[in-house]
Design a protein around this motif. Structure first.
Motif, short mmCIF file in Angstrom:
data_model
loop_
_atom_site.label_atom_id
_atom_site.label_comp_id
_atom_site.label_asym_id
_atom_site.label_seq_id
_atom_site.Cartn_x
_atom_site.Cartn_y
_atom_site.Cartn_z
N LYS A 182 13.82 -44.73 8.28
CA LYS A 182 13.51 -44.69 9.74
C LYS A 182 13.70 -43.33 10.05
CE LYS A 182 15.24 -47.39 13.06
NZ LYS A 182 16.22 -48.14 14.20
N ILE A 183 12.53 -42.61 10.88
CA ILE A 183 12.55 -41.33 11.39
C ILE A 183 12.99 -41.53 12.91
CG2 ILE A 183 11.03 -39.30 11.78
CD1 ILE A 183 11.49 -39.90 8.84
N PHE A 184 13.66 -40.54 13.23
CA PHE A 184 14.22 -40.24 14.57
C PHE A 184 13.69 -39.09 14.95
CE2 PHE A 184 17.38 -42.87 12.62
CZ PHE A 184 17.95 -43.61 13.86
N LEU A 185 12.40 -39.15 15.75
CA LEU A 185 11.49 -38.07 16.22
C LEU A 185 12.23 -37.22 17.39
CD1 LEU A 185 9.05 -36.38 15.55
CD2 LEU A 185 8.00 -37.88 16.88
N TYR A 186 12.25 -36.02 17.60
CA TYR A 186 12.52 -35.24 18.69
C TYR A 186 11.35 -34.11 18.92
CZ TYR A 186 17.26 -37.14 18.55
OH TYR A 186 18.36 -38.06 18.69
N VAL A 187 11.13 -33.58 20.25
CA VAL A 187 10.56 -32.76 20.53
C VAL A 187 11.47 -31.42 21.08
CG1 VAL A 187 8.77 -31.56 21.81
CG2 VAL A 187 8.31 -34.01 21.14
N GLY A 222 17.54 -43.33 2.95
CA GLY A 222 18.49 -42.90 3.93
C GLY A 222 17.49 -42.65 5.28
N ASP A 223 18.26 -42.71 6.33
CA ASP A 223 17.27 -42.35 7.55
C ASP A 223 17.24 -40.75 7.76
OD1 ASP A 223 17.07 -44.92 8.39
OD2 ASP A 223 18.72 -44.81 9.72
N ALA A 224 16.34 -40.32 8.38
CA ALA A 224 15.84 -38.94 8.72
C ALA A 224 15.57 -38.54 10.09
CB ALA A 224 14.79 -38.58 7.71
N ALA A 225 15.69 -37.45 10.51
CA ALA A 225 15.40 -36.91 11.85
C ALA A 225 14.42 -35.74 11.79
CB ALA A 225 16.46 -36.43 12.57
N ALA A 226 13.43 -35.59 12.65
CA ALA A 226 12.45 -34.47 12.52
C ALA A 226 12.09 -34.00 14.06
CB ALA A 226 11.30 -35.06 12.14
N VAL A 227 11.59 -32.90 14.00
CA VAL A 227 11.40 -32.04 15.33
C VAL A 227 10.28 -31.51 15.61
CG1 VAL A 227 12.57 -30.25 14.86
CG2 VAL A 227 12.23 -30.89 17.08
N VAL A 228 9.53 -31.61 16.50
CA VAL A 228 8.29 -30.55 16.91
C VAL A 228 8.74 -29.64 17.56
CG1 VAL A 228 5.86 -30.80 17.89
CG2 VAL A 228 6.94 -33.15 17.01
N PRO A 229 8.78 -28.37 17.02
CA PRO A 229 9.23 -27.35 17.73
C PRO A 229 8.34 -26.73 18.60
CG PRO A 229 9.59 -27.12 15.23
CD PRO A 229 8.87 -28.03 15.63
#
Length: 210
Positions: free
Chosen positions: A140-145, A57-64
């Motif tokens: 797939k990783i959806f990356l955010y800041v 499954g796809d995932a999402a991550a964030v650089v806080p």
């Protein structure tokens, strides 16, 4: 900058065919067995290949990121997949999670940030998307800041229903980059996220302040 179009993909979706797909395992995650063939670089057709693919499954991550203190919020938790690691299976990571049905990647990072750190993001901007291990997984990783107040990073968090035990800490950004060099940060998502911020900090700050 050079014309990057010269590095485009050699073929398109029409140049491969999935002949069959069978679910061979269903547990916490799933594994599907595929039979497929594709166009080779010499123009001929490949033999039929058989591969077992991890369907995570796809995932999402964030650089806080906290621009006031030039610090990032990281989490530490036990990872069974790193049990054979020579150092320790307690890894430093970014807040991240699987995207639930009907949920946007941005909603996911907002939710995971609260669940895993107890802190809400003030804002999140999309950075990039990437495949973790396409040789054996569809993930797939959806990356955010994200914009965050790192002074609030403390304590232990996570969902009891998911057996999470997460330590939260604030790390000066330069220290976080140095931890990649020392091998203390060896989670691929964290490495990609921190290095992305290092390369694009000025443009990211501009987006976070808009």
């Amino acid at each position: 900058m050079n014309d990057l179009k010269q590095y485009g993909a050699s073929f398109e979706r029409k140049d491969f065919e999935i002949l069959s797909r069978e679910r061979v395992f269903q547990g916490y995650f799933a594994i599907d067995a595929y039979k497929a063939r594709y166009r080779k670089f010499d123009g001929t057709e490949s033999a039929v290949i058989t591969r077992e693919i991890f369907e995570r499954g796809d995932a999402a991550a964030v650089v806080p990121y906290d621009p006031v203190r030039d610090a990032v919020v990281l989490i530490e938790q036990f990872r069974l997949g790193a049990a054979r690691d020579s150092e320790s299976p307690w890894l430093l990571e970014l807040p991240a999670g699987i995207i639930d049905a009907g949920e946007t990647p941005e909603n996911t990072v907002m939710r995971e940030m609260v669940e895993e750190t107890g802190i809400s993001l003030e804002k999140a901007v999309h950075a990039l998307d990437f495949l973790t291990t396409p040789g054996g997984s569809t993930e797939k990783i959806f990356l955010y800041v994200g914009l965050v107040d790192s002074s609030r990073a403390a304590g232990y968090h996570g969902l009891m229903s998911e057996s999470e035990d997460i330590r939260v800490l604030s790390v000066p950004f330069e220290d976080a980059l140095a931890l990649i060099d020392t091998g203390r940060i060896r989670n691929s998502i964290a490495i990609v996220g921190l290095q992305y911020l290092a390369l694009h900090k000025s443009s990211v700050l501009k987006s976070l302040k808009q």
